[in-house]
Design an enzyme around this catalytic site. Structure first.
Site, PDB file in Angstrom:
ATOM      1  N   TYR A  38      17.214  31.006   2.222  1.00  0.00           N
ATOM      2  CA  TYR A  38      16.165  31.852   2.792  1.00  0.00           C
ATOM      3  C   TYR A  38      16.544  32.302   4.205  1.00  0.00           C
ATOM      4  O   TYR A  38      17.139  31.550   4.985  1.00  0.00           O
ATOM      5  CB  TYR A  38      14.840  31.097   2.842  1.00  0.00           C
ATOM      6  CG  TYR A  38      14.133  30.983   1.511  1.00  0.00           C
ATOM      7  CD1 TYR A  38      13.682  32.118   0.845  1.00  0.00           C
ATOM      8  CD2 TYR A  38      13.904  29.738   0.932  1.00  0.00           C
ATOM      9  CE1 TYR A  38      13.019  32.008  -0.370  1.00  0.00           C
ATOM     10  CE2 TYR A  38      13.247  29.618  -0.280  1.00  0.00           C
ATOM     11  CZ  TYR A  38      12.811  30.762  -0.931  1.00  0.00           C
ATOM     12  OH  TYR A  38      12.163  30.655  -2.129  1.00  0.00           O
TER      13      TYR A  38
ATOM     14  N   LYS B 176       0.842  -1.199   0.000  1.00  0.00           N
ATOM     15  CA  LYS B 176       0.000   0.000   0.000  1.00  0.00           C
ATOM     16  C   LYS B 176       0.877   1.248   0.000  1.00  0.00           C
ATOM     17  O   LYS B 176       2.066   1.192   0.282  1.00  0.00           O
ATOM     18  CB  LYS B 176      -0.928  -0.003   1.212  1.00  0.00           C
ATOM     19  CG  LYS B 176      -0.208   0.031   2.557  1.00  0.00           C
ATOM     20  CD  LYS B 176      -1.201  -0.023   3.700  1.00  0.00           C
ATOM     21  CE  LYS B 176      -0.482   0.029   5.053  1.00  0.00           C
ATOM     22  NZ  LYS B 176      -1.427   0.011   6.171  1.00  0.00           N
TER      23      LYS B 176
END
Length: 698
Positions: free
Chosen positions: A597, A371
C-alpha cells in the site's frame, strides 16, 4: 491413570463372558460349568462396572463439582453411542433369531431396549447407563456413604429375583418379585445390580493405598470359597431364575479388584481396551457362525472346542481389524497447514513455573492467572499443562473465561477476579467457579439470589479499583451474609512493579493494611480460608511475603511487562510463545516499483518479495511497518518491507529467494523487545493476538 493389571484383566473378563455364553464344560463336567463358568466367571461383568466406578465416579463421590459431573455425563454419552452402535450391529441377528420381531408389542419393545437389549449380551449397556444415571442423581444430593448402603440394599433385594429366587418362591414376598419381573423382566439391571459395583469401584479407589496385599489375598480366597459354597447350595437345592447375582459376589470383587490393580503382567495384549470391548460385542456373531457350521463339522458340537474356536476366530478378526485400522490412520494422518500459528512451548512454561517456585516461600503455592486466553498464549493449552505440573488453583478475569476452562476439562478451583452479575449466579454454581466479591453491594446482591456459592473476598487496600472497604465492621458484615461461603481473602498491589520511593511506600501501606485485616479476623476467630496478594511484580519485588498463594500471569509467559524497570529478584525466563505464519507466494519486483500500500517502500534494486499470511487483524502492530522489523527462517533474517496489511505482510527475500512456498516463517519470538519497539508493554502485545491465529503445542 492407566493400570496395566486392569487393562489386561479386561481381556480375561471378556473371555469369561464368552465362556458364559458357550458353557465350555457342559458335556465334560456339568458341575464344573456351574461352579466355574456360572459362578467364578460371574466376576467379569461386575469387574467392568467397578472399572467405571473406579475411574469415572470416584471424583463425584468426593465433591459435587462441574468437572466431576461432566466426566460422568461424558461417560454416559459414550456408552449411549456404543449401545446404539451395538443395537444396529446386532439387529439382523436379533431378527433372524426371533429375539425381536416386527409384531412385538410397543411395551415389550421399550422393555427390551431399556432393560435387556435386543440380544442376550447387550443388557450390559442399558444396565450400565441406567445404573450410572441413578448413581449420579443420588451422589449429587446425598453423601457417598448413604448412597453405598442404599446400593447394597437394592442389591440384596435383587438377589431374590436372581439366584435366590428359588428360595423365595411360595413366600409372602413372591408377589413383589412378580411385579418386578413384569416391569423389568428381572433384577439383573441398572437398578438392583449395577449401582453396588459402581460404588465398590469408588470404595476401592478411596482405600487402595491402605490395604495389605497378603490380607487382601487371604480375604479374597475366603470370599471365593464362600461364593462357591453359596452357588453349590443354590443350584443343588433350588432353581435360580438366573445366576448373575450372588451374596458373596460383591465381597469377592471387593478383594479381587485391588489384587488386579497390583498385578504387573509380563506378557500383555496390545490395545486391551479395544480388544475387550470388541470381543464382548462381536462374539455372538461368531457363536452363531460356529453353531451353523456344527451341523456339518461335528467336532464343533463339543462345547469346549466350540468355545476355543469362537475365541480364536473373534480375537483373530479383531486383531486384524485393529492392525488395519491403525495402519490406515497412520497413512491418513497429516499435519494440517495453518496460515498463522502461535506455537506454545510446554518446556518453557514449566521452566518459568519452576523459576517462580524457586523464589517464593516453600509454603506458598502458585495460583496461575490465565485470563485473556492466558495472556494470548492459549488458556486451552496452557492450563492443562500447569494442572498436570501440580498447579491446583487458577484465576481468570470473567465468568466466561472460567466456563471455557471448565469445558476444557480443568478440574482445579477457578477464581473469577472480575465482576459477575448476580443474574449469572447459577452458572457460578453449575460450573463450580469461585467468585470474587468486589464491593459490599456486590456481596449483598449475590446473597439475595439465595444460591450457595464459593467466594473470595477482595479488599481495597489502596488501589481503589475493586474490593470492599478495608474496615473490620464492613468485612464482618459480609461474612455474616447467607449463601456466601468465603474461602479466601485477597487484594491487589497497585505499584509493585516500580522500586522508586513513592511506589514502595504505597506498596508497603497496602501490605500493612492487608495484614491488619487478617490479624483482626484472626483475633475474632473468623475462618477466612486462603490468602493471596502478589501478582507477577509482587513476586519479583516482594519475594519475602508469606501468603498461601501468589498470582503470576505475565511471568508464566516468560516475559516482563517492561524490561527497562529493574526488579529486586532476578529470574531466568523463557518466552513460551512463538508467532509463526506461512510464506504463501513470492515474486520479483523491478527497481523503482512501489511495494504494498502507498509508496512508503520502493525497491531500490530488483527485489524478491515474499508474502506472509499474517497481518494487523491477527494482532501484529501496524506501527512495526518499515521500522527495521525482521522475521526469520532457520536463522536467516528476513526484513519486513512496506505497510503491514490487514491479513498479510511483505518481506525481502533477496538474500534467500529459494525458501519454499508454505514454509513457516517466525514472526515474533522476543516479545519484550518488540513491545518496546512499539512503545507498549509485553502484556498488551501478546494479548492482541487474534482468534484467527491457531494454537499449537511444541
Amino acid at each position: 491413570m492407566k493400570n496395566k493389571g486392569i487393562d489386561q484383566f479386561r481381556v480375561i473378563a471378556a473371555m469369561m463372558v464368552v465362556a458364559i455364553h458357550c458353557l465350555p464344560l457342559h458335556y465334560l463336567w456339568p458341575e464344573g460349568d456351574i461352579l466355574i463358568t456360572l459362578t467364578i466367571f460371574r466376576v467379569a461383568v461386575p469387574f467392568f462396572f467397578m472399572i467405571s466406578g473406579y475411574y469415572v465416579f470416584a471424583e463425584l463421590a468426593v465433591a459435587n463439582s462441574y468437572p466431576s459431573r461432566q466426566r460422568v455425563f461424558n461417560f454416559i454419552k459414550k456408552q449411549l453411542k456404543v449401545y446404539l452402535l451395538a443395537t444396529l450391529m446386532f439387529l439382523p441377528l436379533a431378527l433372524y433369531s426371533q429375539t425381536i420381531g416386527f409384531d412385538l408389542p410397543v411395551g415389550t419393545l421399550v422393555q427390551v431396549l431399556l432393560v435387556n437389549g435386543i440380544l442376550y449380551h447387550l443388557w450390559y449397556f442399558p444396565a450400565l447407563i441406567t445404573g450410572s444415571l441413578l448413581l449420579t442423581s443420588l451422589l449429587i444430593h446425598v453423601s457417598f456413604k448413604k448412597v453405598f448402603w442404599l446400593a447394597a440394599g437394592l442389591y440384596l433385594i435383587g438377589l431374590g429375583g436372581d439366584s435366590w429366587f428359588g428360595l423365595i418362591q411360595q413366600t409372602p414376598i413372591e408377589p413383589f418379585y412378580t411385579a418386578v419381573f413384569h416391569l423389568l423382566d428381572g433384577t439383573r439391571n441398572g437398578i438392583f445390580f449395577t449401582p453396588l459395583f459402581l460404588c465398590l469401584g469408588v470404595l476401592v479407589r478411596k482405600q487402595s493405598e491402605k490395604r495389605s496385599l497378603s490380607k487382601t489375598a487371604l480375604f479374597f480366597l475366603i470370599s471365593l470359597i464362600g461364593l462357591l459354597i453359596e452357588s453349590a447350595y443354590l443350584h443343588g437345592f433350588s432353581i435360580p431364575k438366573h445366576d448373575s447375582m450372588y451374596l458373596f459376589l460383591p465381597v469377592v470383587l471387593f478383594f479381587l479388584f485391588p489384587l488386579i490393580l497390583r498385578w504387573h503382567p509380563h506378557r500383555t495384549w496390545k490395545h486391551p481396551g479395544q480388544l475387550s470391548l470388541w470381543l464382548y460385542l462381536l462374539h455372538p456373531y461368531t457363536i452363531a457362525g460356529t453353531h451353523f457350521l456344527s451341523q456339518k463339522i461335528s467336532i464343533l458340537q463339543n462345547n469346549l472346542i466350540n468355545y476355543l474356536v469362537v475365541l480364536i476366530l473373534t480375537i483373530g478378526f479383531i486383531c486384524l481389524f485393529l492392525r488395519q485400522k491403525h495402519s490406515w490412520f497412520r497413512h491418513k494422518q497429516t499435519t494440517p497447514v495453518k496460515r498463522a500459528v502461535k506455537e506454545f512451548s510446554k518446556t518453557a512454561l514449566l521452566h518459568n513455573l519452576q523459576e517462580i517456585q524457586r523464589i517464593i516461600s516453600p509454603k506458598t503455592k502458585v495460583m496461575a492467572v490465565v485470563k485473556a486466553d492466558a495472556y494470548g498464549c492459549g488458556a486451552k493449552e496452557v492450563a492443562p499443562v500447569l494442572e498436570q505440573a501440580g498447579i491446583d488453583f487458577f484465576a481468570v478475569a470473567t465468568i466466561d473465561e472460567g466456563i471455557r476452562l471448565r469445558k476444557n476439562a480443568v478440574k482445579s478451583p477457578i477464581l473469577v477476579l472480575g465482576y459477575t452479575s448476580p443474574k449469572r449466579i447459577k452458572e457460578l454454581r453449575r460450573y463450580s467457579l469461585t467468585q470474587s466479591i468486589i464491593s459490599e453491594g456486590h456481596a449483598v446482591a449475590l446473597s439475595q439470589r439465595k444460591v450457595a456459592i464459593d467466594c473470595h473476598l477482595a479488599i481495597d487496600t489502596g488501589m481503589h479499583r475493586l474490593g470492599v472497604t478495608p474496615t473490620i465492621d464492613s468485612i464482618l458484615s459480609i461474612f455474616d451474609l447467607p449463601f456466601l461461603t468465603i474461602s479466601g481473602v485477597y487484594s491487589h498491589l497497585g505499584s509493585a512493579d516500580r522500586l522508586n520511593p513513592d511506589s514502595m511506600i504505597r506498596t508497603q501501606k497496602q501490605i500493612a493494611c492487608f495484614d491488619q485485616i487478617l490479624l483482626e479476623l484472626d483475633q475474632r476467630q473468623i475462618s477466612y480460608g486462603i490468602t493471596h496478594l502478589q501478582s507477577s511484580y509482587g513476586i519479583l519485588n516482594y519475594p519475602d511475603l508469606n501468603y498461601d498463594y501468589v498470582r503470576p500471569g505475565i511471568l508464566l509467559t516468560g516475559s516482563l511487562s517492561d524490561t527497562n524497570e529493574p526488579t529486586k529478584q532476578r529470574v531466568s525466563l523463557q518466552p513460551i510463545l512463538t508467532l509463526k505464519a506461512q510464506l504463501i507466494t513470492k515474486r520479483v519486483v523491478a527497481k523503482g516499483e512501489a511495494i504494498g500500500y502507498g509508496q512508503t517502500a520502493v525497491a531500490n534494486q530488483e527485489t524478491t518479495v515474499g508474502v506472509v499470511s499474517i497481518g494487523y487483524c491477527d494482532g501484529l502492530p501496524r506501527s512495526l511497518s518499515n521500522q527495521e522489523f525482521c522475521l526469520s527462517y532457520r536463522g536467516q533474517s528476513l526484513p519486513q518491507i512496506g505497510l503491514i496489511c490487514m491479513d498479510m505482510l511483505l518481506i525481502d527475500l533477496s538474500h534467500c529467494p529459494t525458501i519454499p512456498i508454505e514454509s513457516e516463517i517466525e514472526i515474533l519470538t522476543d516479545w519484550s523487545d518488540t513491545a518496546e519497539q512499539v512503545q507498549t508493554i509485553t502484556n498488551e502485545l501478546i494479548c492482541r493476538i487474534g482468534p484467527r491465529v491457531s494454537a499449537r503445542i511444541k
